[in-house]
Motif scaffolding. Structure first.
Motif, PDB file in Angstrom:
ATOM      1  N   ASN A 173       0.852  -1.189   0.000  1.00  0.00           N
ATOM      2  CA  ASN A 173       0.000   0.000   0.000  1.00  0.00           C
ATOM      3  C   ASN A 173       0.888   1.240   0.000  1.00  0.00           C
ATOM      4  OD1 ASN A 173      -1.976   1.893   0.272  1.00  0.00           O
ATOM      5  ND2 ASN A 173      -2.759   1.149   2.243  1.00  0.00           N
ATOM      6  N   THR A 174       0.798   2.026  -1.069  1.00  0.00           N
ATOM      7  CA  THR A 174       1.672   3.204  -1.189  1.00  0.00           C
ATOM      8  C   THR A 174       1.239   4.321  -0.263  1.00  0.00           C
ATOM      9  OG1 THR A 174       0.352   4.036  -3.035  1.00  0.00           O
ATOM     10  CG2 THR A 174       2.249   2.656  -3.571  1.00  0.00           C
ATOM     11  N   ILE A 175       0.027   4.282   0.265  1.00  0.00           N
ATOM     12  CA  ILE A 175      -0.441   5.265   1.252  1.00  0.00           C
ATOM     13  C   ILE A 175      -0.928   4.466   2.462  1.00  0.00           C
ATOM     14  CG2 ILE A 175      -1.967   7.206   1.702  1.00  0.00           C
ATOM     15  CD1 ILE A 175      -2.170   7.682  -1.278  1.00  0.00           C
ATOM     16  N   PRO A 176      -0.004   4.030   3.305  1.00  0.00           N
ATOM     17  CA  PRO A 176      -0.384   3.147   4.416  1.00  0.00           C
ATOM     18  C   PRO A 176      -1.255   3.855   5.446  1.00  0.00           C
ATOM     19  CG  PRO A 176       1.890   3.843   4.647  1.00  0.00           C
ATOM     20  CD  PRO A 176       1.441   4.312   3.293  1.00  0.00           C
ATOM     21  N   THR A 177      -2.087   3.060   6.120  1.00  0.00           N
ATOM     22  CA  THR A 177      -2.940   3.551   7.200  1.00  0.00           C
ATOM     23  C   THR A 177      -2.752   2.648   8.414  1.00  0.00           C
ATOM     24  OG1 THR A 177      -4.849   2.181   6.633  1.00  0.00           O
ATOM     25  CG2 THR A 177      -4.606   4.281   5.453  1.00  0.00           C
ATOM     26  N   ILE A 178      -3.485   2.978   9.482  1.00  0.00           N
ATOM     27  CA  ILE A 178      -3.339   2.173  10.690  1.00  0.00           C
ATOM     28  C   ILE A 178      -3.973   0.793  10.553  1.00  0.00           C
ATOM     29  CG2 ILE A 178      -3.114   4.121  12.261  1.00  0.00           C
ATOM     30  CD1 ILE A 178      -6.094   3.838  12.904  1.00  0.00           C
ATOM     31  N   THR A 179      -4.652   0.536   9.423  1.00  0.00           N
ATOM     32  CA  THR A 179      -5.125  -0.833   9.169  1.00  0.00           C
ATOM     33  C   THR A 179      -3.994  -1.705   8.645  1.00  0.00           C
ATOM     34  OG1 THR A 179      -5.862  -0.260   6.937  1.00  0.00           O
ATOM     35  CG2 THR A 179      -7.466  -0.043   8.725  1.00  0.00           C
ATOM     36  N   ASP A 180      -2.902  -1.086   8.218  1.00  0.00           N
ATOM     37  CA  ASP A 180      -1.702  -1.834   7.842  1.00  0.00           C
ATOM     38  C   ASP A 180      -0.877  -2.072   9.113  1.00  0.00           C
ATOM     39  OD1 ASP A 180      -2.035  -1.897   4.908  1.00  0.00           O
ATOM     40  OD2 ASP A 180      -1.884   0.290   5.085  1.00  0.00           O
ATOM     41  N   THR A 181       0.297  -2.600   8.939  1.00  0.00           N
ATOM     42  CA  THR A 181       1.183  -2.802  10.089  1.00  0.00           C
ATOM     43  C   THR A 181       1.573  -1.443  10.666  1.00  0.00           C
ATOM     44  OG1 THR A 181       2.039  -4.764   8.995  1.00  0.00           O
ATOM     45  CG2 THR A 181       3.286  -3.935  10.853  1.00  0.00           C
ATOM     46  N   LYS A 182       1.635  -1.365  12.000  1.00  0.00           N
ATOM     47  CA  LYS A 182       1.955  -0.074  12.618  1.00  0.00           C
ATOM     48  C   LYS A 182       2.699  -0.291  13.921  1.00  0.00           C
ATOM     49  CE  LYS A 182      -2.338   0.539  15.307  1.00  0.00           C
ATOM     50  NZ  LYS A 182      -2.920  -0.773  15.042  1.00  0.00           N
ATOM     51  N   THR A 183       3.348   0.790  14.369  1.00  0.00           N
ATOM     52  CA  THR A 183       3.946   0.809  15.698  1.00  0.00           C
ATOM     53  C   THR A 183       3.024   1.599  16.620  1.00  0.00           C
ATOM     54  OG1 THR A 183       5.182   2.869  15.384  1.00  0.00           O
ATOM     55  CG2 THR A 183       6.248   0.813  14.667  1.00  0.00           C
ATOM     56  N   ASN A 184       3.217   1.490  17.898  1.00  0.00           N
ATOM     57  CA  ASN A 184       2.467   2.280  18.872  1.00  0.00           C
ATOM     58  C   ASN A 184       3.488   2.876  19.835  1.00  0.00           C
ATOM     59  OD1 ASN A 184       0.744   3.375  20.777  1.00  0.00           O
ATOM     60  ND2 ASN A 184      -0.729   1.701  20.563  1.00  0.00           N
ATOM     61  N   ASP A 185       3.694   4.182  19.727  1.00  0.00           N
ATOM     62  CA  ASP A 185       4.793   4.828  20.432  1.00  0.00           C
ATOM     63  C   ASP A 185       4.292   5.884  21.413  1.00  0.00           C
ATOM     64  OD1 ASP A 185       6.909   3.435  18.919  1.00  0.00           O
ATOM     65  OD2 ASP A 185       6.054   4.520  17.235  1.00  0.00           O
ATOM     66  N   GLY A 186       3.352   5.495  22.264  1.00  0.00           N
ATOM     67  CA  GLY A 186       2.915   6.357  23.342  1.00  0.00           C
ATOM     68  C   GLY A 186       1.750   7.239  22.981  1.00  0.00           C
ATOM     69  N   THR A 187       1.614   8.359  23.753  1.00  0.00           N
ATOM     70  CA  THR A 187       0.497   9.286  23.586  1.00  0.00           C
ATOM     71  C   THR A 187       1.024  10.713  23.616  1.00  0.00           C
ATOM     72  OG1 THR A 187       0.131   9.344  25.972  1.00  0.00           O
ATOM     73  CG2 THR A 187      -1.082   7.672  24.731  1.00  0.00           C
ATOM     74  N   GLY A 188       0.116  11.668  23.381  1.00  0.00           N
ATOM     75  CA  GLY A 188       0.463  13.081  23.487  1.00  0.00           C
ATOM     76  C   GLY A 188       1.110  13.636  22.233  1.00  0.00           C
ATOM     77  N   ILE A 189       1.394  14.941  22.279  1.00  0.00           N
ATOM     78  CA  ILE A 189       1.997  15.614  21.122  1.00  0.00           C
ATOM     79  C   ILE A 189       3.507  15.635  21.293  1.00  0.00           C
ATOM     80  CG2 ILE A 189      -0.081  16.995  20.778  1.00  0.00           C
ATOM     81  CD1 ILE A 189       1.409  19.376  22.007  1.00  0.00           C
ATOM     82  N   GLY A 190       4.189  16.164  20.272  1.00  0.00           N
ATOM     83  CA  GLY A 190       5.636  16.267  20.312  1.00  0.00           C
ATOM     84  C   GLY A 190       6.295  15.305  19.348  1.00  0.00           C
ATOM     85  N   GLN A 191       7.597  15.234  19.461  1.00  0.00           N
ATOM     86  CA  GLN A 191       8.392  14.372  18.584  1.00  0.00           C
ATOM     87  C   GLN A 191       8.547  12.997  19.223  1.00  0.00           C
ATOM     88  OE1 GLN A 191      12.454  15.687  17.851  1.00  0.00           O
ATOM     89  NE2 GLN A 191      12.298  15.048  15.734  1.00  0.00           N
ATOM     90  N   TYR A 192       8.515  11.936  18.396  1.00  0.00           N
ATOM     91  CA  TYR A 192       8.676  10.588  18.920  1.00  0.00           C
ATOM     92  C   TYR A 192       9.431   9.737  17.893  1.00  0.00           C
ATOM     93  CZ  TYR A 192       4.712   9.669  15.819  1.00  0.00           C
ATOM     94  OH  TYR A 192       3.892   9.576  14.734  1.00  0.00           O
ATOM     95  N   SER A 193       9.956   8.593  18.377  1.00  0.00           N
ATOM     96  CA  SER A 193      10.728   7.680  17.528  1.00  0.00           C
ATOM     97  C   SER A 193      10.025   6.333  17.474  1.00  0.00           C
ATOM     98  CB  SER A 193      12.141   7.509  18.079  1.00  0.00           C
ATOM     99  OG  SER A 193      12.883   6.600  17.295  1.00  0.00           O
TER     100      SER A 193
END
Length: 695
Positions: free
Chosen positions: A177-197
């Motif tokens: 999928n050239t425009i992936p969404t959260i129905t594809d494979t995803k990571t979950n890297d916390g909550t809130g705003i700001g920068q994350y890895s």
């Protein structure tokens, strides 16, 4: 009068002033009840969670202000006892306050306020409605870095939550999928705003992936810009170490290794490989298989040779190939004679046999090439130079059968095991064989081949009782049902096993009792008794074996046996009243006219003529009286039937075929009315047929 009025006015004024002064000394002024002391001006910059509201303090009524600001609520007439935003200054004049932490899509009521020592004054009430919440705002998807065959690092930056808490954030990615969404494979890297890895794992080597940051709040999910990257190609695994060998024996050792990276392709096999001929062994040499995947493992090397240097390397295999760890060397211990040899308890003791065996727990580092038990009745420490069994090779338990022993004798037994280093022995066990008895397991064979004067029997002997059998056979009698060797006997050798006995000199039509016997040094044992009746004396015209005796062989006849009765049997009736001899024009090779050749003649005719209605075929295919071995008589056989036709019976005064050929178109026949033989009867002529058989 005028002066009096003026004086009265003065007195009234003085009284009022006095009253005011008296009041001011007894009760403070209420600033909070002052009208138009504070004014609420306007609201501006209303967003989902913030707004700007301004006010103005017009007068402090002569008492300095301690605080001014805006109070607000979702209910009318907010006060400073509820939520408020104080201004940074406490002076007369205009001011503006920023209201924060508002709820989206909500109507708020606000009033300016000012407080001094006399109380708090409020301005007029105004209202405003905050904007509705939106999805978060993502400024960018972080460029992908730290790319390997199966992992990569990305991330994103969320600048605004959209007035709804960001409950999940990360990156979504796909290789299709050239425009992936959260129905594809995803990571979950916390909550809130700001920068994350975000750490991407379980990727496929040498594969193009599309990725973008995402953030989810109560309104929905927002996405960053799409980026792409390609994972590196898979390579062979990384094997960091080969474990130093431990627990070394003559034939075994323990090693192992550590697989620190699968390099983009699952490790499907791992272990150690070894060789005593190359310093760089591979999986084509001896190896262990100790699971799959990453991590440390332990390997058991077996089947090694004693006193030998081996080179060992850990290995790991994936779809790309096999990687090896550094090579180590290990030298096995020198071989010794086998150890842990035990002797089994003696069992199944008889006069001449017994059962023992043993167990070998260690071959000493050299293959056990021979094992068993050794025994002697002379020395209490038997060796393999004495009597012994050989019961295979290798370690483990085994069973040994001792044989050829002497009855009532003490023997010494011990297990042994031999390898290239020598022979080791187990503990010595002694036992005494049983005393000898008369033979055992004697059975008498069924009687067969019964005639007037002879019969056949025999027996089987399974045990000699611990003493050699010197004689065996059968004994018989017509006067006692328990014959012994003092009656008539045969002597059919010695030893155990089966034997056959021929009974002779019998009397016709007499009942005999027979049983097998076996004799050793202890005595004679007997089998079961079998009885039979000899045949009566036979004569021509007697019914016998499916027909009527037609002729009895005499000395000089083919088939005659001295002391026995044999001859020809004819069927009780004719097989045909008009059958051709057959094979006209065909010369049958080998037919004869002599006595006793009818069977051979019949076989020769059937071999050359396939017609089933000819005389020879009618006899050959006959089943009568329980017998199927009938045949067409030869010319001499037929002559015997003619001479005894009255006694035999069933004949007609006509010509009968023989099986003897005269020429290719003629055969021999006999006229049973005149006795005339004819050698020129046409094979196509129709004549009577009478079948015979031998007994």
């Amino acid at each position: 009068m005028k002066k009096t009025i003026i004086n009265n006015v003065k007195i009234l004024f003085t009284t009022l002033i006095s009253i005011l002064l008296l009041y001011s000394c007894t009760e403070e002024f209420d600033y909070g009840k002052s009208e138009n002391a504070v004014k609420t001006l306007e609201f501006s910059d209303v967003l989902q969670t913030t707004a700007m509201v301004s006010g103005k303090v017009i007068t402090d009524n002569g008492a300095s202000l301690s605080s001014r600001g805006i109070c607000y609520s979702i209910n009318n007439n907010p006060t400073i006892s509820g939520t408020k935003t104080p201004d940074t200054q406490s002076t007369l004049g205009s001011f503006t306050c920023a209201l924060i932490n508002l709820a989206p899509s909500t109507t708020y009521f606000a009033r300016a306020y000012a407080t001094n020592g006399y109380g708090t004054a409020y301005g007029n009430e105004i209202s405003f409605t905050t904007q509705a919440a939106t999805i978060p705002i993502i400024s960018s998807t972080t460029a992908v870095g730290f790319i390997t065959q199966t992992t990569a690092v990305a991330g994103g930056t969320i600048t605004n939550s959209g007035a709804s808490n960001v409950t999940s954030r990360g990156v979504c990615f796909s290789k299709t999928n050239t425009i992936p969404t959260i129905t594809d494979t995803k990571t979950n890297d916390g909550t809130g705003i700001g920068q994350y890895s975000s750490s991407l794992t379980n990727l496929t080597p040498n594969t193009l992936y599309y990725i973008r940051a995402y953030a989810t709040n109560g309104v929905g999910t927002a996405y960053g810009d799409v980026k792409s990257f390609t994972t590196t190609s898979a390579t062979i695994p990384v094997v960091s170490i080969t474990t130093t060998a431990t627990f070394i024996t003559q034939t075994t050792a323990i090693s192992g290794g550590n697989v620190t990276s699968e390099s983009g392709a699952t490790v499907t096999s791992r272990g150690v490989c070894w060789s005593n001929t190359t310093t760089s062994p591979t999986i084509l040499n001896s190896k262990t298989v100790d699971g799959t995947g990453l991590g440390t493992f332990t390997s058991s090397l077996t089947g090694l040779s004693a006193n030998t240097t081996y080179y060992v390397r850990a290995y790991a295999t994936n779809s790309v190939g096999t990687a090896y760890g550094p090579a180590i060397s290990v030298r096995t211990l020198s071989a010794t004679i086998p150890t842990g040899v035990t002797t089994n308890t003696i069992s199944s003791i008889t006069q001449t046999t017994a059962t023992s065996g043993g167990n070998i727990s260690n071959d000493g580092g050299a293959s056990v090439t021979s094992r068993g038990v050794c025994w002697s009745n002379i020395t209490s420490s038997p060796t393999i130079t004495n009597s012994k069994t050989v019961d295979g090779s290798g370690i483990g338990s085994f069973t040994s059968s001792l044989s050829g022993l002497t009855a009532n004798t003490t023997y010494y037994v011990r297990a042994y095991a031999t390898n290239s280093a020598g022979t080791s022995y187990g503990s010595v066990i002694s036992f005494t064989t049983l005393s000898a008895t008369i033979p055992t397991g004697i059975s008498t064979t069924s009687i067969s081949s019964i005639s007037q004067n002879t019969a056949s029997s025999g027996g089987t002997i399974t045990g000699d009782g611990g003493a050699s059998i010197t004689s065996h056979g059968v004994c018989w009698s017509s006067s006692t049902s328990s014959p012994t060797i003092f009656n008539s006997t045969t002597d059919n050798g010695s030893g155990i096993g089966s034997f056959t006995s021929s009974l002779t000199g019998l009397t016709a039509n007499t009942t005999y009792y027979v049983r097998a016997y076996s004799t050793n040094s202890v005595g004679t044992a007997y089998g079961n008794t079998i009885s039979f009746i000899t045949l009566p004396n036979l004569s021509v015209g007697q019914s016998y074996q499916g027909g009527i005796i037609a002729y009895i062989f005499v000395s000089g006849d083919s088939g005659y046996i001295a002391g026995q009765t044999h001859g020809l049997i004819a069927t009780t009736s004719n097989q045909s009243a008009g059958a051709q001899w057959g094979c006209s024009g065909t010369s049958i090779t080998g037919t004869s006219t002599t006595l006793g050749t009818g069977l051979a003649n019949t076989s020769a005719i059937i071999g050359s003529c396939s017609t089933t209605t000819i005389a020879a075929a009618l006899c050959n295919n006959l089943s009568s009286g329980g017998y199927t071995d009938w045949y067409l008589p030869s010319y001499t056989d037929l002559t015997k039937l003619y001479l005894n036709q009255t006694t035999i019976g069933g004949f007609s005064a006509v010509s009968y075929w023989s099986s003897s050929q005269a020429s290719s178109t003629t055969a021999y026949s006999i006229n049973f009315s005149t006795g005339t033989g004819n050698s020129s009867s046409s094979k196509s002529a129709l004549m009577y047929v009478r079948a015979i058989r031998k007994f």
